[in-house]
Design a protein around this motif. Sequence first.
Motif, short mmCIF file in Angstrom:
data_model
loop_
_atom_site.label_atom_id
_atom_site.label_comp_id
_atom_site.label_asym_id
_atom_site.label_seq_id
_atom_site.Cartn_x
_atom_site.Cartn_y
_atom_site.Cartn_z
N LEU A 285 6.26 7.08 8.04
CA LEU A 285 6.79 5.73 7.96
C LEU A 285 6.66 4.75 7.91
O LEU A 285 7.16 4.05 7.66
CB LEU A 285 7.00 5.99 9.85
N SER A 286 5.02 4.36 7.45
CA SER A 286 4.19 3.11 7.52
C SER A 286 3.17 3.21 7.11
O SER A 286 2.74 4.30 7.33
CB SER A 286 5.18 2.17 8.48
N MET A 287 2.83 2.12 6.77
CA MET A 287 1.56 1.86 6.00
C MET A 287 0.94 0.42 6.19
O MET A 287 1.31 -0.85 5.50
CB MET A 287 1.28 2.46 5.08
N GLY A 288 0.20 0.00 7.77
CA GLY A 288 -0.13 -1.54 7.01
C GLY A 288 -1.64 -1.58 7.01
O GLY A 288 -2.16 -0.55 8.00
N LEU B 77 14.13 4.98 -12.93
CA LEU B 77 14.38 5.51 -11.69
C LEU B 77 14.59 4.89 -10.48
O LEU B 77 14.17 3.56 -10.40
CB LEU B 77 12.72 6.23 -11.52
N THR B 78 15.33 5.29 -9.81
CA THR B 78 15.61 4.84 -8.42
C THR B 78 15.14 5.79 -7.23
O THR B 78 15.83 7.15 -7.08
CB THR B 78 17.48 4.96 -7.53
N VAL B 79 14.14 5.14 -6.19
CA VAL B 79 13.25 6.08 -5.43
C VAL B 79 13.59 5.74 -4.01
O VAL B 79 13.46 4.57 -3.41
CB VAL B 79 11.97 5.83 -5.74
N ARG B 80 14.30 6.34 -3.04
CA ARG B 80 14.30 6.48 -2.08
C ARG B 80 13.37 7.33 -1.49
O ARG B 80 12.75 8.56 -1.45
CB ARG B 80 15.65 7.21 -1.45
N THR B 81 12.41 6.47 -0.54
CA THR B 81 11.44 6.77 0.44
C THR B 81 11.41 7.19 1.40
O THR B 81 12.61 6.55 2.17
CB THR B 81 10.16 5.34 0.64
N THR B 82 10.34 7.28 1.68
CA THR B 82 10.33 7.73 4.01
C THR B 82 9.85 6.42 3.98
O THR B 82 10.25 6.50 5.39
CB THR B 82 9.47 8.83 3.91
N LEU B 83 10.02 5.12 4.13
CA LEU B 83 9.75 4.58 4.84
C LEU B 83 10.63 3.68 5.65
O LEU B 83 11.73 3.57 5.37
CB LEU B 83 9.08 2.70 3.68
N ASP B 84 9.69 3.69 6.87
CA ASP B 84 11.47 2.89 8.21
C ASP B 84 10.64 1.22 8.15
O ASP B 84 9.65 0.95 8.71
CB ASP B 84 11.02 3.96 9.54
N PRO B 85 11.24 0.39 8.09
CA PRO B 85 11.72 -0.57 7.81
C PRO B 85 10.78 -1.58 8.90
O PRO B 85 10.15 -2.27 9.30
CB PRO B 85 12.84 -1.41 7.51
N ARG B 86 11.85 -0.86 10.05
CA ARG B 86 10.54 -1.21 11.34
C ARG B 86 9.56 -1.05 11.69
O ARG B 86 8.38 -1.78 11.91
CB ARG B 86 11.89 -0.53 12.82
N ALA B 87 9.33 0.31 11.64
CA ALA B 87 7.76 0.58 11.45
C ALA B 87 7.37 0.29 10.71
O ALA B 87 5.75 -0.45 11.46
CB ALA B 87 7.95 2.55 11.19
N PHE C 243 1.13 -1.32 0.05
CA PHE C 243 -0.14 -0.02 -0.26
C PHE C 243 0.88 1.10 0.09
O PHE C 243 0.70 2.30 -0.66
CB PHE C 243 -1.03 0.07 1.13
N PHE C 244 2.14 1.04 0.84
CA PHE C 244 3.05 2.18 0.96
C PHE C 244 3.68 2.77 -0.69
O PHE C 244 3.62 3.37 -1.21
CB PHE C 244 3.94 2.12 1.62
N ILE D 259 4.75 13.07 3.66
CA ILE D 259 5.28 12.93 2.26
C ILE D 259 6.54 11.55 2.38
O ILE D 259 6.58 11.19 3.94
CB ILE D 259 6.97 13.71 2.09
N ALA D 260 6.42 10.93 1.14
CA ALA D 260 7.00 9.77 1.21
C ALA D 260 7.81 9.42 0.25
O ALA D 260 8.44 8.28 0.12
CB ALA D 260 5.61 9.25 0.51
N ILE D 261 8.37 10.82 0.17
CA ILE D 261 9.85 10.34 -1.42
C ILE D 261 10.36 11.12 -0.63
O ILE D 261 10.86 12.37 -0.49
CB ILE D 261 8.66 10.80 -2.50
N GLU D 262 12.27 10.48 -0.47
CA GLU D 262 12.99 11.45 0.13
C GLU D 262 14.19 12.04 -1.32
O GLU D 262 14.03 13.30 -0.95
CB GLU D 262 13.83 10.02 0.44
#
Length: 800
Positions: A374-377, A331-341, A300-301, A550-553
């Motif tokens: 940081l997350s979407m679950g 493209l190489t898209v670095r996101t804000t997603l935190d793996p632990r979160a 979903f993220f 925001i979701a994209i770094e």
Amino acid sequence: MPKKRSGGGLTTTQQAAKFLGVAALSGAVLAGIALPAAGALGLAAKGTVEGFDEIPSNLKTPPLSQRTTILDRDGGAIATVYSRDRTVVPLKDISPYMQDAIIAIEDSRFYEHGAVDLKGILRAMNRNVQAGGAAQGASTLTQQYVKNVFVEEAGDDQEKVAQATQQTLGRKVRELKYAIQVEEELGKKKILENYLNITFFGQQAYGVEAASQRYFSKHAKDLKVEEAALLAGIVQSPTRYDPVNDTEEATKRRNTVLTRMAATRAITQAEADKAMETPIKLKVRKPKNGCITAVSGSGFFCDYVRKTILTDPAFGKTEEERSKLWNLGGLTVRTTLDPRAQQAANEAATARVNKDDKFAASVVQVEPGSGKILSMGQSRPYGLDQKQNETVLNLAVSNKMGGSTYGFQVGSTFKPFTAAAALEKGITPATSFSTDWKITLKEQDFRNCTGSPAGYADWPLQNELESEKGSWDMTSALGKSINTYFALLEQKAGLCETVEMAKKVGYERGDGKKIVEAPSITLGSEVSTPLSMAGAYAAFANRGTYCTPIAIESITDPNDKKIKVPETQCSRAMSENTADTINQMLKGVVEDGTGTQAGLSDRDNAGKTGTTNDRKDAWFVGYTPNLSTAVWVGDDIGEKSSMFNVTIGGQYYDKVCGGCLPGPIWKIAMTGALNASETPQFNPVSVPRAKPKEDKEKGGGDRDGDRGDDDGDREDGKPGGIQLPPGLIGGAGGGGGDQDQDRRGAASATSCRASAAGAPTSSPPARPSSGRPARSPWSSRPTADSTPGGTTTPCRSRPR
């Protein structure tokens, strides 16, 4: 005399001369390029210097579409997405066997001729005459490359693809002209490299590197001779010679290629014989494309990132420009997603709600101060297989970004916005209102942002429990989620001011429409999304400054050039003191109020429960100074159902409430995301409280040092502000969108069934005289959930 180019190529002048010479032999050319004889007149018309020169000579080669890699904030891969599965590699990273094989079967005189192979045309002509039709063509690799360029440029536009591949004289002439240009500008080696990277090899694989990975799970540079011959043979007809679906046909074609390789002396006959005796050994790697392949439940993220690129003007002024950027890929898209979160959010969403339940759960987390998502679950997995209860509906976001049509009513989670609006207007937290459990107000006493009455009807509303009548101040009313109090507070603070405060903290409807300025908004009648609510509460955690989610770094293109991405926009929504005061009051919700089942014991945390009319939506939105999380539970399919007498996640609930299901989910998500992280504290402030009635009657002072004279209890013992004695105002209806009193948070760990007899009917006690924020802003509160009418029922889950 013009010089001949290395590798057998001719200059542009020589190529043009040859073309015109061949054009004069119309019948021969038609046979040579496998066109029907009816095209002869067309060729004659084009067979002049002027006609040939009318064709533009500047071939605009489009960049090749490639895979886009989406990364988390630490650089780990989340998913790979592409419109065409391709990885461009230099010629040095392509097996020499592969280079020889494609030349042997497609254009054995590649290094001897220029853009047009006259000898090949004559040979094809002779073969076609003998066969009585178009049995053989004579297009060179260069011409085939040019055709593939046009196909690539057409993209997914089927009409343009048909135009690029149609068997017409005009297309052939155009290809010849561009082939001359390409030969002159690129040279043989670069043409071969480009051809091997652009060509379709079947099974969704474009380019030899993707094909090598698809069929053999290895890099193109490591291909053996028999493997290279197999891939080279596929090019002529990817469907007919597909080795996955027809090994026999693929083997015949591979052996044909090996025979040609031996004939051109690319390999020896012995090598060809040995390779032909080797059975096809595939190691097929299934294509992993799209957010459906995302790791740790982050589909979903991933899809939200895709939607961001497709909808944000930062990535192109028009929809077409943005789509082209996404489909081109690379493209190489670095996101804000935190793996632990993300892991914590995914575990939390599925811990108490099963994927096949009638109801679903959504969890989203935002970092205060940065706006980073940081997350979407979700409890339902991302995907298209409905039989497996998969969905692509992102319950955390707006309809525009792939969410539900409208969003969800937010219930009592809206009340802190009303409190913030009141504080900003100078209304003290000690302000108290005394009401019956049911009241009726007039809509005309509320003014919208145009200065007009909000309506002319009566507005009946009620608290959930009959015992909820008496006097409340802002702290106790937040903790116990008193509807009547917040309706009166909104009237005093202003409907427009309340709506404007909600806008300042990023509160938005899920359908993108304007917020309805109705009095019931304070009870959560308006719809919104979990992401919007998590971002709004992050403003409290950030001491009053709201930052857009925001979701994209960062993004880099195939050439490692950075593409500008939208940054979070931060703005002050309220004073630091207002936010600090809200934080202290909402701490009470998780410490002694409706959200005790959500409370964290190892760090400062605050939050608010929410349950809507008929319990169709249940919420818990809360935060620490460094993380804001919103949890929603409800019906996500079709007509929304009420959550009475339901089993969710294997647990039975007489009635679902914000504190007893979303609250524990929130706790799991927060605990996992914050494990081993810093434990910052809220800025401590002294929150004024209304003096308890018994103390005032005895002449007692204000324990927290604030007299509470401003709209609070007066020193003469008579109530100040707006006072509505119990029983004076009655009403029969529920109000707006909230029924949340969520008493269950104060219940024991094993049951929240209790009698409502202990519910207070007078003002809560004052805070300790130390001046420090009280851990428990009130000393007694209801310990039961009750439906209107006073019937007590348990809210906690119990075994079926």
